[in-house]
Scaffold this motif. Structure first.
Motif, PDB file in Angstrom:
ATOM      1  N   ALA A  56       0.797  -1.229   0.000  1.00 29.66           N
ATOM      2  CA  ALA A  56       0.000   0.000   0.000  1.00 29.66           C
ATOM      3  C   ALA A  56       0.827   1.275   0.000  1.00 29.66           C
ATOM      4  N   MET A  57       2.143   1.163   0.217  1.00 28.49           N
ATOM      5  CA  MET A  57       2.971   2.359   0.343  1.00 28.49           C
ATOM      6  C   MET A  57       3.980   2.454  -0.793  1.00 28.49           C
ATOM      7  N   THR A  58       4.147   3.671  -1.301  1.00 31.78           N
ATOM      8  CA  THR A  58       5.148   3.926  -2.335  1.00 31.78           C
ATOM      9  C   THR A  58       5.900   5.204  -2.006  1.00 31.78           C
ATOM     10  N   ASP A  59       7.138   5.270  -2.464  1.00 36.39           N
ATOM     11  CA  ASP A  59       7.936   6.488  -2.307  1.00 36.39           C
ATOM     12  C   ASP A  59       7.541   7.493  -3.381  1.00 36.39           C
ATOM     13  N   VAL A  60       7.464   8.756  -2.978  1.00 35.79           N
ATOM     14  CA  VAL A  60       7.196   9.851  -3.912  1.00 35.79           C
ATOM     15  C   VAL A  60       8.285  10.893  -3.696  1.00 35.79           C
ATOM     16  N   PHE A  61       8.974  11.245  -4.766  1.00 28.87           N
ATOM     17  CA  PHE A  61      10.026  12.252  -4.704  1.00 28.87           C
ATOM     18  C   PHE A  61       9.572  13.486  -5.480  1.00 28.87           C
ATOM     19  N   THR A  62       9.782  14.658  -4.906  1.00 24.48           N
ATOM     20  CA  THR A  62       9.371  15.899  -5.558  1.00 24.48           C
ATOM     21  C   THR A  62      10.516  16.905  -5.523  1.00 24.48           C
ATOM     22  N   GLN A  63      10.405  17.884  -6.388  1.00 30.66           N
ATOM     23  CA  GLN A  63      11.358  18.986  -6.413  1.00 30.66           C
ATOM     24  C   GLN A  63      10.697  20.231  -5.828  1.00 30.66           C
ATOM     25  N   ARG A  64      11.460  21.249  -5.669  1.00 28.55           N
ATOM     26  CA  ARG A  64      10.967  22.510  -5.125  1.00 28.55           C
ATOM     27  C   ARG A  64       9.842  23.075  -5.998  1.00 28.55           C
ATOM     28  N   ASP A  65       8.846  23.667  -5.344  1.00 25.42           N
ATOM     29  CA  ASP A  65       7.727  24.364  -5.975  1.00 25.42           C
ATOM     30  C   ASP A  65       6.791  23.467  -6.780  1.00 25.42           C
ATOM     31  N   GLU A  66       6.724  22.193  -6.436  1.00 22.05           N
ATOM     32  CA  GLU A  66       5.724  21.317  -7.054  1.00 22.05           C
ATOM     33  C   GLU A  66       4.440  21.404  -6.245  1.00 22.05           C
ATOM     34  N   VAL A  67       3.310  21.463  -6.934  1.00 27.90           N
ATOM     35  CA  VAL A  67       2.009  21.437  -6.273  1.00 27.90           C
ATOM     36  C   VAL A  67       1.549  19.981  -6.233  1.00 27.90           C
ATOM     37  N   LEU A  68       1.243  19.503  -5.029  1.00 32.54           N
ATOM     38  CA  LEU A  68       0.829  18.114  -4.856  1.00 32.54           C
ATOM     39  C   LEU A  68      -0.683  17.939  -4.948  1.00 32.54           C
ATOM     40  N   PHE A  69      -1.430  18.938  -4.526  1.00 32.50           N
ATOM     41  CA  PHE A  69      -2.882  18.914  -4.707  1.00 32.50           C
ATOM     42  C   PHE A  69      -3.458  20.311  -4.523  1.00 32.50           C
ATOM     43  N   PHE A  70      -4.677  20.466  -5.040  1.00 28.69           N
ATOM     44  CA  PHE A  70      -5.400  21.730  -4.983  1.00 28.69           C
ATOM     45  C   PHE A  70      -6.677  21.581  -4.153  1.00 28.69           C
ATOM     46  N   THR A  71      -7.163  22.668  -3.625  1.00 25.19           N
ATOM     47  CA  THR A  71      -8.426  22.712  -2.904  1.00 25.19           C
ATOM     48  C   THR A  71      -9.542  22.129  -3.757  1.00 25.19           C
ATOM     49  N   GLY A  72     -10.322  21.238  -3.155  1.00 24.48           N
ATOM     50  CA  GLY A  72     -11.481  20.678  -3.826  1.00 24.48           C
ATOM     51  C   GLY A  72     -11.233  19.435  -4.651  1.00 24.48           C
ATOM     52  N   HIS A  73      -9.981  19.091  -4.895  1.00 26.54           N
ATOM     53  CA  HIS A  73      -9.686  17.875  -5.656  1.00 26.54           C
ATOM     54  C   HIS A  73      -9.926  16.639  -4.796  1.00 26.54           C
ATOM     55  N   THR A  74     -10.415  15.578  -5.411  1.00 25.06           N
ATOM     56  CA  THR A  74     -10.663  14.322  -4.710  1.00 25.06           C
ATOM     57  C   THR A  74      -9.338  13.672  -4.335  1.00 25.06           C
ATOM     58  N   CYS A  75      -9.274  13.172  -3.131  1.00 20.61           N
ATOM     59  CA  CYS A  75      -8.059  12.568  -2.596  1.00 20.61           C
ATOM     60  C   CYS A  75      -8.133  11.046  -2.710  1.00 20.61           C
TER      61      CYS A  75
END
Length: 160
Positions: free
Chosen positions: A22-41
């Protein structure tokens, strides 16, 4: 998060299978948007390394203008290592209450909600504990519906 600490004490094999399925690694760089208000999770995130900014109340139409982020927000939180983000999706249907973006290179552990449910339901004691935890968590959400966000700031203890 308290649930995962409890699961480690109850049955380590549950956590082992969660880690593999059920778990995975997620790597991001600076200034990435991961989610927005109102989006389904569809997943919960543990911040393992890095830093984040969570903006509550940001209107989706203003998300493309960085200088408006602070002006349009009801509240801005800095999130540090160890925080669980969007835990509610593990227990109920969830839409994001804010916008999450990285302020530097970051590493997350993502927990897929469907896989989490499939794994936890296969372990009786862990499942029973998760059900009790979920009931308490939903009660908390209902009692604090005006102030609940994607960032877990409480601890629901069921084990001593």
């Amino acid at each position: 998060d308290q649930l995962f600490k409890d699961l480690q004490r109850i049955d380590r094999s549950t956590l082992r299978e969660l880690a593999h399925s059920a778990m995975t690694d997620v790597f991001t760089q600076r200034d990435e948007v991961l989610f927005f208000t109102g989006h389904t999770c569809s997943r919960s995130l543990f911040l393992d390394n890095g830093s984040l900014r969570y903006v509550v109340g940001l209107e989706p139409t203003k998300r493309d203008r960085p200088w408006l982020r602070m002006l349009a927000a009801d509240r801005v939180d800095t999130i540090d290592r160890g925080h669980l983000i969007s835990e509610a999706v593990l227990w109920t249907k969830w839409k994001h209450k804010g916008q999450l973006h990285t302020t530097g290179n970051s590493r997350f552990i993502a927990v897929d909600v469907d896989e989490f449910g499939a794994v936890i339901s296969g372990y009786n004691e862990a499942y029973s504990h998760a059900v009790r935890y979920a009931r308490r968590y939903i009660w908390y959400l209902n009692q604090n519906s005006d102030s609940v966000t994607d960032v877990t700031r409480h601890s629901l203890r069921l084990l001593s």
